[in-house]
Write a protein that holds these residues in place. Sequence first.
Motif, PDB file in Angstrom:
ATOM      1  N   ILE A   1      21.136 -83.340   3.465  1.00 12.43           N
ATOM      2  CA  ILE A   1      20.784 -84.130   2.291  1.00 12.43           C
ATOM      3  C   ILE A   1      19.273 -84.178   2.053  1.00 12.43           C
ATOM      4  O   ILE A   1      18.831 -84.567   0.986  1.00 12.43           O
ATOM      5  CB  ILE A   1      21.338 -85.568   2.350  1.00 12.43           C
ATOM      6  CG1 ILE A   1      20.798 -86.321   3.543  1.00 12.43           C
ATOM      7  CG2 ILE A   1      22.846 -85.560   2.316  1.00 12.43           C
ATOM      8  CD1 ILE A   1      21.046 -87.813   3.478  1.00 12.43           C
ATOM      9  N   LEU A   2      18.490 -83.784   3.054  1.00 15.19           N
ATOM     10  CA  LEU A   2      17.043 -83.847   2.889  1.00 15.19           C
ATOM     11  C   LEU A   2      16.377 -82.867   3.834  1.00 15.19           C
ATOM     12  O   LEU A   2      16.768 -82.748   4.993  1.00 15.19           O
ATOM     13  CB  LEU A   2      16.552 -85.272   3.197  1.00 15.19           C
ATOM     14  CG  LEU A   2      15.151 -85.620   2.754  1.00 15.19           C
ATOM     15  CD1 LEU A   2      15.050 -85.622   1.229  1.00 15.19           C
ATOM     16  CD2 LEU A   2      14.756 -86.987   3.291  1.00 15.19           C
ATOM     17  N   GLY A   3      15.391 -82.150   3.318  1.00 14.85           N
ATOM     18  CA  GLY A   3      14.614 -81.214   4.113  1.00 14.85           C
ATOM     19  C   GLY A   3      13.322 -80.901   3.384  1.00 14.85           C
ATOM     20  O   GLY A   3      12.997 -81.527   2.366  1.00 14.85           O
ATOM     21  N   HIS A   4      12.594 -79.930   3.888  1.00 15.69           N
ATOM     22  CA  HIS A   4      11.286 -79.591   3.316  1.00 15.69           C
ATOM     23  C   HIS A   4      11.365 -79.237   1.834  1.00 15.69           C
ATOM     24  O   HIS A   4      10.535 -79.679   1.041  1.00 15.69           O
ATOM     25  CB  HIS A   4      10.654 -78.429   4.092  1.00 15.69           C
ATOM     26  CG  HIS A   4      10.339 -78.785   5.499  1.00 15.69           C
ATOM     27  ND1 HIS A   4       9.247 -79.537   5.851  1.00 15.69           N
ATOM     28  CD2 HIS A   4      10.982 -78.500   6.648  1.00 15.69           C
ATOM     29  CE1 HIS A   4       9.228 -79.698   7.148  1.00 15.69           C
ATOM     30  NE2 HIS A   4      10.275 -79.079   7.662  1.00 15.69           N
ATOM     31  N   GLY A   5      12.340 -78.436   1.450  1.00 12.46           N
ATOM     32  CA  GLY A   5      12.456 -78.017   0.055  1.00 12.46           C
ATOM     33  C   GLY A   5      12.758 -79.176  -0.875  1.00 12.46           C
ATOM     34  O   GLY A   5      12.200 -79.279  -1.975  1.00 12.46           O
ATOM     35  N   ARG A   6      13.621 -80.067  -0.445  1.00 11.60           N
ATOM     36  CA  ARG A   6      13.970 -81.211  -1.290  1.00 11.60           C
ATOM     37  C   ARG A   6      12.804 -82.198  -1.386  1.00 11.60           C
ATOM     38  O   ARG A   6      12.586 -82.783  -2.448  1.00 11.60           O
ATOM     39  CB  ARG A   6      15.229 -81.891  -0.767  1.00 11.60           C
ATOM     40  CG  ARG A   6      16.429 -80.960  -0.916  1.00 11.60           C
ATOM     41  CD  ARG A   6      17.666 -81.515  -0.256  1.00 11.60           C
ATOM     42  NE  ARG A   6      18.614 -80.434  -0.044  1.00 11.60           N
ATOM     43  CZ  ARG A   6      19.915 -80.548  -0.204  1.00 11.60           C
ATOM     44  NH1 ARG A   6      20.448 -81.690  -0.568  1.00 11.60           N
ATOM     45  NH2 ARG A   6      20.696 -79.522   0.013  1.00 11.60           N
TER      46      ARG A   6
ATOM     47  N   GLU B   1       9.685 -81.256  -1.248  1.00 15.16           N
ATOM     48  CA  GLU B   1       8.763 -80.595  -2.180  1.00 15.16           C
ATOM     49  C   GLU B   1       9.208 -80.821  -3.627  1.00 15.16           C
ATOM     50  O   GLU B   1       8.379 -81.090  -4.508  1.00 15.16           O
ATOM     51  CB  GLU B   1       8.677 -79.101  -1.887  1.00 15.16           C
ATOM     52  CG  GLU B   1       7.713 -78.374  -2.796  1.00 15.16           C
ATOM     53  CD  GLU B   1       7.625 -76.877  -2.534  1.00 15.16           C
ATOM     54  OE1 GLU B   1       6.982 -76.196  -3.355  1.00 15.16           O
ATOM     55  OE2 GLU B   1       8.201 -76.383  -1.535  1.00 15.16           O
ATOM     56  N   LEU B   2      10.501 -80.725  -3.881  1.00 18.93           N
ATOM     57  CA  LEU B   2      11.028 -80.965  -5.228  1.00 18.93           C
ATOM     58  C   LEU B   2      10.697 -82.390  -5.678  1.00 18.93           C
ATOM     59  O   LEU B   2      10.203 -82.601  -6.790  1.00 18.93           O
ATOM     60  CB  LEU B   2      12.536 -80.723  -5.262  1.00 18.93           C
ATOM     61  CG  LEU B   2      13.239 -80.985  -6.594  1.00 18.93           C
ATOM     62  CD1 LEU B   2      12.710 -80.076  -7.699  1.00 18.93           C
ATOM     63  CD2 LEU B   2      14.753 -80.815  -6.425  1.00 18.93           C
TER      64      LEU B   2
ATOM     65  N   GLN C   1       4.648 -85.546  -9.354  1.00 16.76           N
ATOM     66  CA  GLN C   1       3.371 -85.076  -9.914  1.00 16.76           C
ATOM     67  C   GLN C   1       3.495 -84.726 -11.396  1.00 16.76           C
ATOM     68  O   GLN C   1       2.598 -85.032 -12.183  1.00 16.76           O
ATOM     69  CB  GLN C   1       2.864 -83.857  -9.144  1.00 16.76           C
ATOM     70  CG  GLN C   1       2.437 -84.165  -7.734  1.00 16.76           C
ATOM     71  CD  GLN C   1       2.265 -82.908  -6.885  1.00 16.76           C
ATOM     72  OE1 GLN C   1       2.555 -81.798  -7.326  1.00 16.76           O
ATOM     73  NE2 GLN C   1       1.794 -83.086  -5.659  1.00 16.76           N
ATOM     74  N   SER C   2       4.591 -84.084 -11.763  1.00 20.30           N
ATOM     75  CA  SER C   2       4.717 -83.572 -13.134  1.00 20.30           C
ATOM     76  C   SER C   2       5.454 -84.514 -14.077  1.00 20.30           C
ATOM     77  O   SER C   2       5.311 -84.396 -15.295  1.00 20.30           O
ATOM     78  CB  SER C   2       5.433 -82.220 -13.127  1.00 20.30           C
ATOM     79  OG  SER C   2       6.792 -82.378 -12.754  1.00 20.30           O
TER      80      SER C   2
ATOM     81  N   MET D   1       8.824 -74.295  -8.538  1.00 19.65           N
ATOM     82  CA  MET D   1       9.477 -73.861  -7.302  1.00 19.65           C
ATOM     83  C   MET D   1      10.312 -72.600  -7.487  1.00 19.65           C
ATOM     84  O   MET D   1      10.991 -72.166  -6.558  1.00 19.65           O
ATOM     85  CB  MET D   1      10.333 -74.998  -6.752  1.00 19.65           C
ATOM     86  CG  MET D   1       9.509 -76.184  -6.300  1.00 19.65           C
ATOM     87  SD  MET D   1      10.515 -77.499  -5.603  1.00 19.65           S
ATOM     88  CE  MET D   1      11.059 -76.740  -4.060  1.00 19.65           C
ATOM     89  N   LYS D   2      10.275 -72.035  -8.699  1.00 18.75           N
ATOM     90  CA  LYS D   2      11.029 -70.816  -9.011  1.00 18.75           C
ATOM     91  C   LYS D   2      12.529 -70.989  -8.754  1.00 18.75           C
ATOM     92  O   LYS D   2      13.192 -70.141  -8.167  1.00 18.75           O
ATOM     93  CB  LYS D   2      10.466 -69.626  -8.249  1.00 18.75           C
ATOM     94  CG  LYS D   2       9.034 -69.315  -8.627  1.00 18.75           C
ATOM     95  CD  LYS D   2       8.483 -68.173  -7.825  1.00 18.75           C
ATOM     96  CE  LYS D   2       7.092 -67.766  -8.156  1.00 18.75           C
ATOM     97  NZ  LYS D   2       6.149 -68.706  -8.643  1.00 18.75           N
TER      98      LYS D   2
END
Length: 129
Positions: A36-41, A43-44, A50-51, A61-62
Amino acid sequence: MPDYIYTLTVENKTRPMEQIFTLNGRIWVETAGEKILGHGRIELLERINQSGSIRQAALQMKMSYKQAWDLINHMNTHFKSPLVTSHRGGKGGGNATLTAEGLRIIAEFHRLQDKFKVFLKENSVGMGF
């Protein structure tokens, strides 16, 4: 190598011609065997913060908007309260914001990651491979 993977290289000083070993690791959170949670999530979530936009975060994140939205929905349903709220676009466009819980989860994940780096460092001393 991505900067979110902690790497510690240990070299045997008494036998310098031998192989150098690297201790690596990643942290993620699961429930019922489901990630349910890791580095990629994380970062998202940070990019959304931020945006102010799921679409922009996905582009950065492509990944597709649908993939980003699916990840957000998955996180929102597995935590005690939503991490991201979004408002549909219109004339001025939509927006997305992190909730207080989303910001707390990011901070907690980074704290856990810092502890994990210390663990890797402490457990690499005297590796006798």
